[in-house]
Enzyme design. Structure first.
Site, PDB file in Angstrom:
ATOM      1  CG  HIS A 178     -54.166 -70.010 -41.560  1.00  0.00           C
ATOM      2  ND1 HIS A 178     -53.257 -70.535 -40.671  1.00  0.00           N
ATOM      3  CD2 HIS A 178     -54.911 -69.117 -40.840  1.00  0.00           C
ATOM      4  CE1 HIS A 178     -53.433 -70.002 -39.485  1.00  0.00           C
ATOM      5  NE2 HIS A 178     -54.438 -69.130 -39.556  1.00  0.00           N
ATOM      6  CG  ASP A 238     -56.161 -64.909 -39.487  1.00  0.00           C
ATOM      7  OD1 ASP A 238     -55.933 -66.125 -39.360  1.00  0.00           O
ATOM      8  OD2 ASP A 238     -55.639 -64.030 -38.771  1.00  0.00           O
ATOM      9  CG  HIS A 281     -50.707 -66.397 -39.477  1.00  0.00           C
ATOM     10  ND1 HIS A 281     -51.596 -65.693 -40.258  1.00  0.00           N
ATOM     11  CD2 HIS A 281     -51.459 -66.949 -38.487  1.00  0.00           C
ATOM     12  CE1 HIS A 281     -52.811 -65.782 -39.775  1.00  0.00           C
ATOM     13  NE2 HIS A 281     -52.772 -66.567 -38.699  1.00  0.00           N
ATOM     14  NE  ARG A 297     -57.455 -63.647 -34.682  1.00  0.00           N
ATOM     15  CZ  ARG A 297     -57.926 -64.683 -35.388  1.00  0.00           C
ATOM     16  NH1 ARG A 297     -57.096 -65.585 -35.865  1.00  0.00           N
ATOM     17  NH2 ARG A 297     -59.227 -64.825 -35.572  1.00  0.00           N
TER      18      ARG A 297
END
Length: 311
Positions: A137, A139, A287, A302
């Site tokens: 996917h 983000d 990723h 993150r």
């Protein structure tokens, strides 16, 4: 064996399935045509993949980034799509400071917070339960302005497993058959947060957010705002259909396009150590976090950088 008049042996007929197994050599172009590459003067670049992924050596991210270093790091990000920094051990504040050099930070109400609202914490404690892993996917493509990129740091690393992979979606687009490019150039697709999160949360959690995150349309092929490269911009988590196509045709084409991230030649795989940092360009990559470390624990934090409207 049959020998014909030419003297050459002949083989029995064997049909290869349409779009079959043999793709041949792929074109692996790391930077756009006409891009002028220059040496890096403030750090060393160690490539980890053919078109994507490089380790940056000689940079301490805990110290302030001056304009010249920021410019070189941005150029490296554009050229390599994901940068890795070993053993940084940043505080959450330092991690946010790094990300802010690339723009405003954004939050995601569907993910667990870390030490502040700007930090998302992924803490998998070894329980075999659904997690935000095992799917290719990009983000938050369900946003009108998907993230520019993200700075991810591993706080705790399992003794084996827990790698992350990134795929170069410009290389994926470059190698599409021309007839597929002709079908998708200029097309748009619908992105929605519901498919990506329905396996984790029930209607009582998701329904109140539908007004905040209505479905949006983005180009199937977006133009990178800084490099000008064309990148494939659909993903299995959030892209639901191609606008104007019958459902069956759209589903078939999307499945084919999603599979392009699976090609090893377009990928880099990173084995984490505690304190390592990855900084990736969400406009150019997808990723995949590998869920292969149960019963061990993996903790990551993150910080995401707000992006612009794809075109």
């Amino acid at each position: 064996m049959t020998v014909v008049e030419s003297g050459l042996p002949t083989l029995r007929e064997a049909r290869v399935p349409e779009g079959g197994m043999y793709e041949g050599r792929r074109m692996l172009r790391r930077v756009p045509e006409g891009w002028q590459e220059r040496p890096y003067r403030r750090f060393e670049i160690v490539p980890l993949g053919r078109t994507i992924g490089a380790e940056v050596r000689g940079t301490d991210l805990s110290r302030p980034l001056g304009p010249a270093l920021r410019e070189e790091l941005n150029r490296a990000l554009l050229e390599w799509k994901v940068l890795f920094f070993r053993g940084q051990h940043l505080t959450s504040a330092q991690q946010r400071d790094v990300a802010r050099h690339w723009g405003e930070l954004e939050t995601n109400p569907l993910l667990a917070r870390g030490s502040s609202q700007d930090v998302v914490r992924f803490d998998k404690s070894g329980i075999a339960a659904p997690t935000f892993e095992n799917v290719w996917h990009a983000d938050v493509t369900f946003r009108e302005r998907p993230a520019l990129g993200a700075v991810l740091q591993l706080r705790e690393v399992p003794p084996i497993g827990g790698d992350t992979l990134w795929a170069d979606m410009a290389a994926a687009y470059d190698n599409l058959p021309q007839e597929v490019k002709d079908r998708i150039d200029g097309a748009t697709a619908v992105h929605d947060f519901i498919p990506g999160f329905a396996r984790f949360y029930g209607p009582e959690r998701l329904a109140p957010l539908q007004d905040d995150f209505p479905p949006v349309e983005h180009p199937v092929v977006r133009t990178h705002p800084e490099t000008g490269r064309r990148t494939l911009f659909v993903n299995a988590s959030f892209t639901t259909r191609i606008t104007g196509m019958q459902r069956e045709e759209s589903d078939r084409l999307l499945r084919y396009l999603w599979q392009q991230a699976h090609v090893p030649e377009y990928q880099v795989r990173f084995r984490w150590q505690p304190g390592d940092v990855a900084f990736w360009d969400n406009r150019a990559t997808q990723h995949y976090a590998v869920d292969d470390y149960v019963p061990h624990r993996r903790v990551a934090e993150r910080v995401a950088i707000a992006g612009d409207r794809p075109f």
